[in-house]
Design an enzyme around this catalytic site. Sequence first.
Site, PDB file in Angstrom:
ATOM      1  N   SER A 153     -13.713 -27.004  22.873  1.00 41.04           N
ATOM      2  CA  SER A 153     -12.614 -26.182  22.384  1.00 41.04           C
ATOM      3  C   SER A 153     -12.921 -25.750  20.949  1.00 41.04           C
ATOM      4  O   SER A 153     -14.030 -25.301  20.673  1.00 41.04           O
ATOM      5  CB  SER A 153     -11.289 -26.932  22.517  1.00 41.04           C
ATOM      6  OG  SER A 153     -10.206 -26.038  22.430  1.00 41.04           O
ATOM      7  N   ASP A 419     -10.122 -21.838  32.730  1.00 42.43           N
ATOM      8  CA  ASP A 419      -9.716 -22.075  31.346  1.00 42.43           C
ATOM      9  C   ASP A 419      -9.385 -20.755  30.655  1.00 42.43           C
ATOM     10  O   ASP A 419     -10.268 -19.905  30.495  1.00 42.43           O
ATOM     11  CB  ASP A 419     -10.849 -22.784  30.599  1.00 42.43           C
ATOM     12  CG  ASP A 419     -10.532 -23.017  29.133  1.00 42.43           C
ATOM     13  OD1 ASP A 419      -9.340 -22.967  28.767  1.00 42.43           O
ATOM     14  OD2 ASP A 419     -11.476 -23.264  28.365  1.00 42.43           O
ATOM     15  N   HIS A 444     -10.553 -26.379  31.098  1.00 43.87           N
ATOM     16  CA  HIS A 444     -10.929 -26.558  29.706  1.00 43.87           C
ATOM     17  C   HIS A 444     -11.785 -27.815  29.509  1.00 43.87           C
ATOM     18  O   HIS A 444     -11.353 -28.926  29.818  1.00 43.87           O
ATOM     19  CB  HIS A 444      -9.643 -26.665  28.878  1.00 43.87           C
ATOM     20  CG  HIS A 444      -9.814 -26.403  27.419  1.00 43.87           C
ATOM     21  ND1 HIS A 444     -10.279 -25.204  26.930  1.00 43.87           N
ATOM     22  CD2 HIS A 444      -9.565 -27.175  26.328  1.00 43.87           C
ATOM     23  CE1 HIS A 444     -10.293 -25.242  25.613  1.00 43.87           C
ATOM     24  NE2 HIS A 444      -9.877 -26.429  25.221  1.00 43.87           N
TER      25      HIS A 444
END
Length: 475
Positions: A153, A419, A444
């Site tokens: 991320s 995601d 994700h």
Amino acid sequence: MINGRPKGGLLGAPKVLPGAKTPPAQFFNQRLDHFNGDDFRTWKQRYFVNETFVKLNGPIFVMIGGEGPANPKWMIEGTWIEYAKIYGAICVMLEHRYYGDSHPVGDLSLENLKYLSSRQALADLAYFIDWFKYNGYTSLNLSNSKVITFGGSYPGSLSAWFRSKYPYIVDGAVATSAPIYAQLDFKEYLSVVKDALDTTGPKCNEEIKNATTTMYEWWGLREKRPQLESMFQLCDKINQSNILDLYGFFSNTAANFENVVQYNKDNRAFEGAIGTDITLDTLCDIMTDFTRGTPIQRYADVNTLILNTYSQPCLDYTYDNLIKDMRKTDWTSDAGEGGRQWMYQTCAEFGWFQSADYSNQPFGPSYTNPANYSMLQCSDIYDKEFFYNIANNVAETNRYYGGRDISVTKVVFPNGSVDPWHAMGVTKDISSDATAIYINGTAHCANMYPARESDLPELVAARKHIADLIYKWIQ
């Protein structure tokens, strides 16, 4: 969620066996301001080390902390640990400044937040790695060890940017689910959510749209507002004239779906494993179960499921409550867990405001959650000047890092099709030495979590591909 960030940060924690022992926290004297040669102040930055797998001349693996507390569970579980076993690496995780126990300043006042930026965080990494290699771990000779960074991320972005800005320090980077393009209005987020929900069948999005259409109508009808308050377990009565509360209501109910889609079936386990068994199939099964009544009732049932799962007594949706909470500057407040810091970073650097401005999404028309709603929060939480400067802040971030035209080598960009953040990431090869891995059906940071038998073949192949690249980089 605050701009896609749930409590604890965008990257969750891997499952570990009960009673598993994690390494103790250590602290390093870090510089406060890397870009002011006259400022010699330092602070204590937290880090963790696992030397269980280290071999002579093995590499240094660095897990980059992000917008939440660094979780030591990552020091004993996760795919990078499996890579460490293969390559004899020493594993280190550095917590991001301003998160967890890494407090560079006394509180989170606006004046103190000026030292919170991705550029300072990258300089933290450079300063720390240099110290760790040559002075910090004298029991091993690490001076010639290759360095590989890992991040998922926002830390994935940092991993790629670190390789771009400090190539003489890091020899390769894994940038998982990394949004490397800053954008003020992240309308694509709901576009991906819609596409993910469509995989369960067309009825799910259709019923969501039917529900949100009714919600908007009822908001404006005095005789229907009490029913809306009851169905969605609202903490406060509706003030029909407050458009900002309307934005909050639609944003928070859409977030019930956004959060589940973002982490769908990704094998994460937040503390207590709360909510990990709720998938997009769970939500769409509710939305298409016509025995539950009207579409709005089914949408409310989803809201009830999420409230009950996280032990929330009611849905807090009012703008005044949001601003009041986010203005708290002490480290022990709910906002100090990471929400105030991450909101500041999005206002000052990235944007990434998830709006309803994508016309074909089912969660309400654009005027129920425009990008201006988040921009106004930047103004009301921190400083009014933010509202006028965010676009320039976002543009400057892309100028500095390169945006989609980032110039970098020895970086791999894994992304999952489910995601929503992949829309801001690299999904096609930049070059033969900066490659993308697009994993259909995963969410994700899925490739970072421990493997399991039910993993999709593409996910298994992605982990193997990353392992092969690391081998190449450390030779």
